[in-house]
Design a protein around this motif. Structure first.
Motif, PDB file in Angstrom:
ATOM      1  N   VAL A 128      35.094  44.931  18.628  1.00 12.77           N
ATOM      2  CA  VAL A 128      35.560  43.614  19.042  1.00 12.77           C
ATOM      3  C   VAL A 128      34.498  42.909  19.862  1.00 12.77           C
ATOM      4  O   VAL A 128      34.189  41.731  19.633  1.00 12.77           O
ATOM      5  N   ASN A 129      33.902  43.623  20.808  1.00 18.09           N
ATOM      6  CA  ASN A 129      32.901  42.994  21.675  1.00 18.09           C
ATOM      7  C   ASN A 129      31.699  42.494  20.891  1.00 18.09           C
ATOM      8  O   ASN A 129      31.189  41.406  21.130  1.00 18.09           O
ATOM      9  N   GLU A 130      31.291  43.303  19.927  1.00 21.19           N
ATOM     10  CA  GLU A 130      30.147  42.907  19.114  1.00 21.19           C
ATOM     11  C   GLU A 130      30.450  41.605  18.366  1.00 21.19           C
ATOM     12  O   GLU A 130      29.644  40.675  18.338  1.00 21.19           O
ATOM     13  N   SER A 131      31.647  41.546  17.796  1.00 18.58           N
ATOM     14  CA  SER A 131      31.976  40.346  17.032  1.00 18.58           C
ATOM     15  C   SER A 131      32.129  39.140  17.951  1.00 18.58           C
ATOM     16  O   SER A 131      31.784  38.026  17.583  1.00 18.58           O
ATOM     17  N   LEU A 132      32.621  39.403  19.160  1.00 19.30           N
ATOM     18  CA  LEU A 132      32.740  38.294  20.105  1.00 19.30           C
ATOM     19  C   LEU A 132      31.366  37.742  20.473  1.00 19.30           C
ATOM     20  O   LEU A 132      31.177  36.534  20.589  1.00 19.30           O
ATOM     21  N   ASP A 133      30.426  38.639  20.666  1.00 22.66           N
ATOM     22  CA  ASP A 133      29.072  38.192  20.998  1.00 22.66           C
ATOM     23  C   ASP A 133      28.543  37.253  19.932  1.00 22.66           C
ATOM     24  O   ASP A 133      27.952  36.218  20.218  1.00 22.66           O
ATOM     25  N   ARG A 134      28.778  37.634  18.673  1.00 19.75           N
ATOM     26  CA  ARG A 134      28.319  36.781  17.574  1.00 19.75           C
ATOM     27  C   ARG A 134      29.017  35.431  17.608  1.00 19.75           C
ATOM     28  O   ARG A 134      28.415  34.397  17.372  1.00 19.75           O
ATOM     29  N   LEU A 135      30.292  35.490  17.891  1.00 20.57           N
ATOM     30  CA  LEU A 135      31.062  34.248  17.910  1.00 20.57           C
ATOM     31  C   LEU A 135      30.591  33.319  19.029  1.00 20.57           C
ATOM     32  O   LEU A 135      30.492  32.106  18.859  1.00 20.57           O
ATOM     33  N   MET A 136      30.254  33.902  20.188  1.00 18.56           N
ATOM     34  CA  MET A 136      29.920  33.087  21.360  1.00 18.56           C
ATOM     35  C   MET A 136      28.550  32.452  21.260  1.00 18.56           C
ATOM     36  O   MET A 136      28.271  31.457  21.924  1.00 18.56           O
ATOM     37  N   LYS A 137      27.710  33.036  20.442  1.00 19.44           N
ATOM     38  CA  LYS A 137      26.323  32.587  20.392  1.00 19.44           C
ATOM     39  C   LYS A 137      26.241  31.091  20.054  1.00 19.44           C
ATOM     40  O   LYS A 137      26.806  30.625  19.076  1.00 19.44           O
ATOM     41  N   GLY A 138      25.549  30.364  20.927  1.00 20.43           N
ATOM     42  CA  GLY A 138      25.331  28.942  20.662  1.00 20.43           C
ATOM     43  C   GLY A 138      26.536  28.064  20.928  1.00 20.43           C
ATOM     44  O   GLY A 138      26.521  26.880  20.620  1.00 20.43           O
ATOM     45  N   ARG A 139      27.604  28.636  21.469  1.00 18.49           N
ATOM     46  CA  ARG A 139      28.778  27.807  21.735  1.00 18.49           C
ATOM     47  C   ARG A 139      29.047  27.731  23.226  1.00 18.49           C
ATOM     48  O   ARG A 139      28.715  28.657  23.968  1.00 18.49           O
ATOM     49  N   THR A 140      29.654  26.650  23.622  1.00 18.48           N
ATOM     50  CA  THR A 140      30.112  26.548  24.996  1.00 18.48           C
ATOM     51  C   THR A 140      31.400  27.361  25.084  1.00 18.48           C
ATOM     52  O   THR A 140      32.349  27.089  24.361  1.00 18.48           O
ATOM     53  N   THR A 141      31.396  28.367  25.945  1.00 15.42           N
ATOM     54  CA  THR A 141      32.524  29.299  25.911  1.00 15.42           C
ATOM     55  C   THR A 141      33.237  29.361  27.255  1.00 15.42           C
ATOM     56  O   THR A 141      32.594  29.390  28.308  1.00 15.42           O
ATOM     57  N   ILE A 142      34.558  29.390  27.186  1.00 13.86           N
ATOM     58  CA  ILE A 142      35.346  29.659  28.388  1.00 13.86           C
ATOM     59  C   ILE A 142      36.099  30.952  28.136  1.00 13.86           C
ATOM     60  O   ILE A 142      36.844  31.049  27.165  1.00 13.86           O
ATOM     61  N   VAL A 143      35.876  31.929  28.987  1.00 10.72           N
ATOM     62  CA  VAL A 143      36.581  33.202  28.830  1.00 10.72           C
ATOM     63  C   VAL A 143      37.572  33.356  29.968  1.00 10.72           C
ATOM     64  O   VAL A 143      37.224  33.197  31.130  1.00 10.72           O
ATOM     65  N   VAL A 174      34.803  35.639   3.520  1.00  8.56           N
ATOM     66  CA  VAL A 174      34.241  36.986   3.577  1.00  8.56           C
ATOM     67  C   VAL A 174      33.104  37.043   4.598  1.00  8.56           C
ATOM     68  O   VAL A 174      32.981  37.993   5.373  1.00  8.56           O
ATOM     69  N   ARG A 175      32.303  35.972   4.610  1.00  7.83           N
ATOM     70  CA  ARG A 175      31.196  35.949   5.556  1.00  7.83           C
ATOM     71  C   ARG A 175      31.720  35.990   6.996  1.00  7.83           C
ATOM     72  O   ARG A 175      31.241  36.756   7.839  1.00  7.83           O
ATOM     73  N   ALA A 176      32.747  35.174   7.258  1.00  9.73           N
ATOM     74  CA  ALA A 176      33.323  35.162   8.605  1.00  9.73           C
ATOM     75  C   ALA A 176      33.891  36.538   8.957  1.00  9.73           C
ATOM     76  O   ALA A 176      33.720  37.026  10.078  1.00  9.73           O
ATOM     77  N   ASN A 218      33.282  41.768  12.094  1.00  6.51           N
ATOM     78  CA  ASN A 218      33.471  43.215  11.914  1.00  6.51           C
ATOM     79  C   ASN A 218      34.828  43.543  11.313  1.00  6.51           C
ATOM     80  O   ASN A 218      35.427  44.568  11.630  1.00  6.51           O
ATOM     81  N   ALA A 219      35.327  42.632  10.493  1.00  2.00           N
ATOM     82  CA  ALA A 219      36.657  42.865   9.940  1.00  2.00           C
ATOM     83  C   ALA A 219      36.597  43.217   8.464  1.00  2.00           C
ATOM     84  O   ALA A 219      37.541  43.765   7.907  1.00  2.00           O
ATOM     85  N   HIS A 220      35.467  42.910   7.837  1.00  4.18           N
ATOM     86  CA  HIS A 220      35.364  43.070   6.390  1.00  4.18           C
ATOM     87  C   HIS A 220      35.663  44.509   5.958  1.00  4.18           C
ATOM     88  O   HIS A 220      36.434  44.726   5.020  1.00  4.18           O
ATOM     89  N   ASP A 221      35.081  45.469   6.660  1.00  2.00           N
ATOM     90  CA  ASP A 221      35.200  46.856   6.212  1.00  2.00           C
ATOM     91  C   ASP A 221      36.647  47.344   6.201  1.00  2.00           C
ATOM     92  O   ASP A 221      37.116  47.916   5.233  1.00  2.00           O
ATOM     93  N   PHE A 222      37.344  47.081   7.307  1.00  4.99           N
ATOM     94  CA  PHE A 222      38.722  47.599   7.317  1.00  4.99           C
ATOM     95  C   PHE A 222      39.607  46.807   6.352  1.00  4.99           C
ATOM     96  O   PHE A 222      40.565  47.333   5.802  1.00  4.99           O
ATOM     97  N   ILE A 250      40.535  39.711  13.196  1.00  8.62           N
ATOM     98  CA  ILE A 250      40.887  38.662  12.235  1.00  8.62           C
ATOM     99  C   ILE A 250      40.953  37.308  12.932  1.00  8.62           C
ATOM    100  O   ILE A 250      40.467  36.300  12.421  1.00  8.62           O
ATOM    101  N   ALA A 251      41.507  37.311  14.160  1.00  9.42           N
ATOM    102  CA  ALA A 251      41.553  36.062  14.919  1.00  9.42           C
ATOM    103  C   ALA A 251      40.147  35.563  15.210  1.00  9.42           C
ATOM    104  O   ALA A 251      39.876  34.354  15.208  1.00  9.42           O
ATOM    105  N   ILE A 252      39.240  36.502  15.445  1.00  9.25           N
ATOM    106  CA  ILE A 252      37.857  36.108  15.711  1.00  9.25           C
ATOM    107  C   ILE A 252      37.219  35.538  14.445  1.00  9.25           C
ATOM    108  O   ILE A 252      36.534  34.509  14.482  1.00  9.25           O
ATOM    109  N   ALA A 253      37.492  36.172  13.309  1.00 13.06           N
ATOM    110  CA  ALA A 253      36.970  35.653  12.043  1.00 13.06           C
ATOM    111  C   ALA A 253      37.460  34.226  11.822  1.00 13.06           C
ATOM    112  O   ALA A 253      36.707  33.350  11.383  1.00 13.06           O
TER     113      ALA A 253
END
Lengths: 568, 559
Positions: free
Chosen positions: A536-551, A468-470, A475-479, A506-509
């Motif tokens: 989607v962008n907002e959740s991606l930002d959260r996901l990317m934080k503190g990680r080495t990311t390749i987009v 649920v936290r993920a 931003n998937a919990h509400d829907f 969901i994939a981001i979660a």
């Protein structure tokens, strides 16, 4: 060790003689492991019991005829009751043993079939990624389903259908020989002729049957194409053209069927002829033998009763040998599939010594090509510092997805080296590498299980709270909560129930839950509506934080976000 | 519209009327064969009796008729087998032709309701069932009945009492078989379901292999599949027990009468009513009918099962066909297409289009935009004539849709949609579907226009390259270009574009947009757009929302 390895280990490695039908059969049977002994014993027991059952009936008939013959000499019913009771008792016992053997046999066959399918499915999850890119999933599935079903047919019936008549025929033959060996030998001669004739038909019938199956596949394809291409057929007015093409193939199929029909009718005619010939030989010889006192009428009657069963079994052997051959062809394909090379546990170190850069991911002098001819990457270098976001930008076909696939270990590099956290790629097992990376694919695939389970795949031992936290972070919990069954909603085939943006979240979660230090993000190409895109962008930002990311970037806005843009 | 109902909804069973004579021959040959066998047996009985009476038997006298019987038997068996399979072969071929001819004419609605997968399954697996029905079930049932009747008649002529004893246990056999098939039937349903689950799960796993591999889900997925496999084996265990009991019971019921019959024979002999010869012949005949008699209950069940398939296929044949008038009008007038107050819904409850009116002028470039579910694709389908307005009017070149001959109408429309479908065959053939009989030069010309010529000529077989499963694999962009080449070749005045670039990546899209601009010249174009840059060229934009046109914008640039 993978399940499929265990099984393949059991049934022996591929060898030079893997085309030999008998070897394929042997390999199939060996795959049953310990069950094979039970399986074989059950078949033997079934054969013995069935033939004894018939023999009992024949002996009873013999007894009755001899009573009639001796009628004048005494009481026709004396001692009959005991004999009949004995006969019924034995018959019941036989049937009981048969039922038990039948159960053991069938269950071993089913287990063998399930085992075969398990092996194939395990295998199909462990192939190198290139295999899936070259073979469509429906093609792969239909291959597995069809071949495993047919190959299991060997356990289920084909093997028994040859072995049992063969065994039973031998038993009948023994009983017949004991009753009157002279008549039996003559009768067997007539049956042998029958067997030879049937053998002559095998080859041409198989030839036609092969043609038929080719045409049949075409017919199926045509129907499937008509259905899939219905829109174009209508718009381009191709109706009659398509129907004509179909009818042409269908007529061809009919002609082949007719040829087959003619052959099998000839065979049936000959079989009947020889069957009657058998009776004729029997009567003629029987009369001669009885009149000369070599045998008695009651023995003759019993032999004849058994002869019917024996020649039927002989025909069965002949009948099922060609069909066994065609099933073995599928078993051969099964083994070809099982013998395919799997994705290795780790890639082999095949490059000269290279020193890693100081990035979290360090790519050194990497060259890669899919087909060995055209290099997609050539002497490529890249260092991605820990915690930074790198956007890859390139025209289609220039290798940005390829780079992601290499880092994920879906393909081995041809030359050069990839270092992750300062350690060479080959020093990790593929499982370990993938544990370090969270991947959000371009078209996020949702499995046909509940939403909760889909997210849990990021970390199989995650608790409900973690999930649920993920989902909240993504931003998937509400829907999800708006859906009728909430987290327990099954996503349905290809996740059709959910919109593109929802699937992505969901994939981001899932990726958030995995909590890996490295993130690879393949951006979606198709546009989402503004609201959805913002979520989607907002959740991606959260996901990317503190990680080495390749987009792998498709949009200008993404490039602006990145710490570093690499153009390939 | 007056068309004879017979041609519109062909009846599956009409084929029987066409090929009944095969069936008739089959029955005749079967009857002949049983008669020959009965005759043979009675001769054997005769000679056995004479042997016991101490008469000398002249072998030649006995053998010649028997050899004739033998040859006749062979011939009858040939005829029986041949006519039986002919019946099935002709029936199958006919039914398949009938189905496919029907299929291309059924209303599009039906395909959407059923789904291609279900329909395909119906056509294939039900067709196999029907094949079995005509090739095995019906003929074997008939022949079993005939064998039983002839043999019973023979036995009855010898001794009515013997006949009664033979048949005495039969109702019991039927009853047991009926009970057990009911049990097996229930298990079979569970079994089918489990196999469906297995296939679905495995397919799911393979489709998601990229996620599976990158998330190390091997063990988890293995468990998903193995659990179902184990459940299948568990279910089989129950089924096998039922089958084993079934086997024992039906064997007993078949065997016990045999014993009773033997004993009865003995009793009859003791009363002087029967000879050894008769017993002998009777024992042989009893063997002949034991199997057909045992099989009849099973055959009845099979026929009942197969009848379901017949019904399902007949349903396909009963589907309504596309609406078509007879008119073939010239593409004249300023107004190309016009919808007035159109309402439409896929089901009663849910209206997808509400009061849609729009006018498409000659040479205009119109775009439909809006969220998915807004109704833009449905409008497109109505324009293509795949669906019909439930209320309101659809006019093309000034004539109502129902006046048009559907094929005449579609001469004027080209469609390039998001899911390109290429038929198996060569590249040249695929393009040529745009204009049957097109010359090679024309095909090359349109391929050049669609910017795919260079790619095609560098293939080893060029335009003769096979595409599809056994041939070259094309990328989404390449396939789309071929579809556009096909549309170029058709050269229709109206061009419908249904999100043609949604399945290709952004870079490829730009190339395709340029070609689309090229093909749009001098045509009336309607585009369903999903990205804003697609509609830059449009002179008119309709915005769809919840089945209504919420906004209509006229842009200055095009006009």
């Amino acid at each position: 060790m993978a399940f499929s390895d265990e099984i393949i280990g059991q049934c022996g490695p591929k060898d030079a003689d893997s085309n030999n039908d008998l070897r394929i059969l042997w390999r199939m049977l060996k795959m049953m492991k310990a069950g094979f002994i039970r399986y074989l014993l059950a078949i033997i027991s079934m054969s013995v019991v069935l033939s004894l059952f018939d023999t009992i009936t024949a002996l009873l008939l013999k007894n009755i005829i001899s009573r009639v013959e001796n009628y004048t000499q005494g009481d026709i019913f004396a001692g009959l009751l005991e004999e009949v009771l004995l006969c019924v008792g034995l018959g019941l016992l036989m049937l009981l043993i048969y039922a038990v053997s039948f159960y053991v046999y069938t269950m071993e066959a089913k287990k063998g079939g399930a085992n075969l399918q398990k092996t194939m499915y395990s295998k199909c999850m462990r192939l190198p990624y290139s295999y899936y890119e070259q073979t469509g999933s429906s093609e792969l599935m239909s291959k597995i389903i069809y071949d495993s079903e047919r190959a299991s047919g060997i356990y289920g019936s084909r093997f028994r259908r040859i072995l049992m008549p063969f065994l039973m025929m031998s038993f009948y033959l023994i009983a017949m020989l004991m009753l009157s060996w002279q008549v039996t030998i003559c009768l067997f001669g007539a049956s042998a002729a029958l067997f030879v004739i049937n053998g002559l038909f095998i080859e041409p019938m198989q030839r036609v049957s092969r043609e038929m199956s080719t045409t049949n596949v075409r017919i199926t394809e045509r129907i499937s194409n008509i259905l899939s291409g219905m829109e174009q057929i209508r718009i381009f007015s191709l109706k009659s053209k398509m129907v004509d093409q179909f009818i042409e193939d269908n007529e061809k199929y009919r002609k082949e069927q007719n040829r087959m029909n003619l052959m099998s009718a000839k065979l049936d005619g000959l079989n009947q002829l020889f069957g009657l010939l058998g009776s004729l030989v029997f009567i003629a010889l029987g009369l001669v033998f009885v009149s000369q006192g070599i045998t008695t009428v009651q023995n003759l009657a019993a032999v004849y009763l058994l002869y019917g069963s024996m020649s039927w079994n002989l025909l069965q052997v002949g009948l099922y040998i060609p069909s066994m051959a065609s099933y073995l062809a599928n078993a051969k394909r099964v083994f070809e599939f099982l013998d395919l090379a799997e994705e290795p546990e780790r890639y082999e170190n095949n490059s000269p010594v290279l020193v890693p850069g100081d990035g979290e991911i360090s790519i050194r002098d990497v060259t890669f090509s899919y087909d060995g001819r055209q290099d997609v990457l050539q002497h490529f270098h890249l260092d991605i510092p820990k915690g930074k976001c790198v956007a890859l930008k390139a025209e289609s076909g220039k290798g940005k997805s390829t780079l992601a696939k290499l880092i994920l270990g879906l393909y081995p590099v041809n030359a050069g080296k990839i270092f992750i956290q300062g350690k060479a790629y080959e020093d990790y097992s593929l499982e370990e590498v993938r544990q370090l990376i969270a991947y959000v694919p371009q078209e996020p695939y949702l499995y046909d299980v509940s939403i909760a389970e889909n997210i849990r795949y990021g970390k199989p031992d995650a608790s409900r709270e973690d999930i649920v936290r993920a989902a909240k972070l993504a931003n998937a919990h509400d829907f999800i909560m708006d859906l009728e069954n909430g987290y327990e909603t099954r996503t349905g085939e290809r996740g059709n129930l959910l919109s593109g943006g929802q699937r992505q979240r969901i994939a981001i979660a899932r990726a958030i839950l995995k909590d890996a230090p490295i993130l690879i993000l393949d951006e979606a190409t198709s546009a989402l509506d503004n609201k959805s895109e913002a979520l989607v962008n907002e959740s991606l930002d959260r996901l990317m934080k503190g990680r080495t990311t390749i987009v792998i970037a498709h949009r200008e806005s993404t490039l602006a976000h990145a710490d570093l843009v690499v153009e390939l | 519209m007056r068309t004879s109902p017979k041609s519109k909804h062909p009846k599956l069973m009409n084929s029987i009327r066409k090929y009944w004579y095969h069936c008739f021959f089959y029955i005749a040959f079967s009857y002949a064969l049983t008669q020959i066998l009965v005759l043979g047996s009675s001769r054997i009985a005769d000679s056995t009796d004479r042997l016991f009476a101490g008469e000398a038997i002249i072998l030649r006298e006995f053998m010649i008729p028997f050899i004739i019987l033998m040859l006749l038997g062979g011939a009858a068996a040939f005829g029986k087998s041949y006519s039986k399979n002919s019946f099935s072969i002709y029936m199958q071929t006919d039914i398949r032709n009938m189905l496919v001819s029907k299929l291309v004419r059924i209303r599009t609605r039906y395909f959407d309701d059923e789904g291609t997968g279900v329909l395909m399954n119906k056509l294939l697996s039900d067709m196999y069932e029907i094949e079995a029905l005509f090739a095995e079930c019906i003929p074997e049932f008939l022949v079993a009945m005939i064998t039983i009747i002839t043999v019973c008649a023979y036995i009855g002529m010898q001794s009515v009492r013997l006949l009664l004893v033979t048949l005495i246990c039969y109702p019991l056999l039927l009853w047991i078989a009926n009970k057990l098939t009911g049990m097996v039937g229930k298990v079979a349903a569970v079994r089918r379901q489990l196999y469906d689950d297995l296939e679905k799960t495995a397919y799911d796993v393979i489709q998601g292999i990229l996620v599976g591999k990158t998330f190390n889900l091997y063990e988890l997925h293995k468990k998903r599949i193995f659990d179902i496999e184990d459940e299948i084996v568990r279910n089989e265990s129950y089924r096998t027990k039922v089958l084993a009991i079934n086997y024992v019971m039906s064997n007993l019921v078949r065997w016990i009468p045999k014993l009773i019959c033997y004993l009865f024979c003995l009793y009859e002999v003791s009363h002087g009513r029967m000879s050894i010869g008769t017993i002998f012949a009777y024992a042989m005949l009893l063997d002949q009918i034991a199997n057909p008699m045992g099989n009849i209950p099973g055959q009845i069940v099979s026929i009942r099962e197969y009848a379901v398939s017949t019904k399902r296929l007949q349903e396909v044949l009963d589907q309504e066909e596309e609406v078509s008038g007879t008119g073939d009008f010239a593409p004249e007038g300023e107004i190309v297409m016009e919808l007035t107050h159109v309402n439409f819904g896929y089901s009663e409850e849910k209206q997808v289009l509400k009061d849609i009116s729009l006018t498409i002028r000659k040479g205009s470039n119109v775009a439909f935009i809006g969220n998915s579910g807004g109704g833009k694709s449905t409008v497109m389908k109505i324009l293509c004539g795949f669906y019909y307005p439930q209320e309101g009017q659809y006019r093309i070149y000034g004539h109502d849709f129902s006046e048009w001959d559907i094929d005449a109408l579609r001469k004027y429309i080209s469609l390039v949609s998001q899911n390109v479908f290429l038929f198996p065959g060569t590249i040249a053939q695929n393009v040529a579907y745009g204009k049957p009989g097109a010359a090679k030069e024309e095909i090359i010309e349109v391929c050049k226009k669609a910017n795919i010529h260079d790619f095609i000529v560098q293939l080893p077989q060029g335009y003769e390259t096979e595409i599809g499963e056994r041939g070259a694999r094309l990328s989404g962009g390449q396939a789309q270009r071929l579809a556009i080449a096909r549309a170029f070749l058709k050269d229709a005045p109206i061009l419908l574009l249904d999100e043609p670039t949604s399945a290709v990546d952004v870079e490829t899209e730009q190339g395709i947009q340029e070609i689309l601009r090229e093909i749009s010249r001098n045509r009336t174009v309607i585009t369903i757009a999903h990205r804003l840059n697609t509609i830059a060229d449009a002179d008119e934009i309709y915005v769809f929302e919840n089945g209504e046109i919420v906004k209509r914008e006229v842009q200055a640039n095009g006009i």
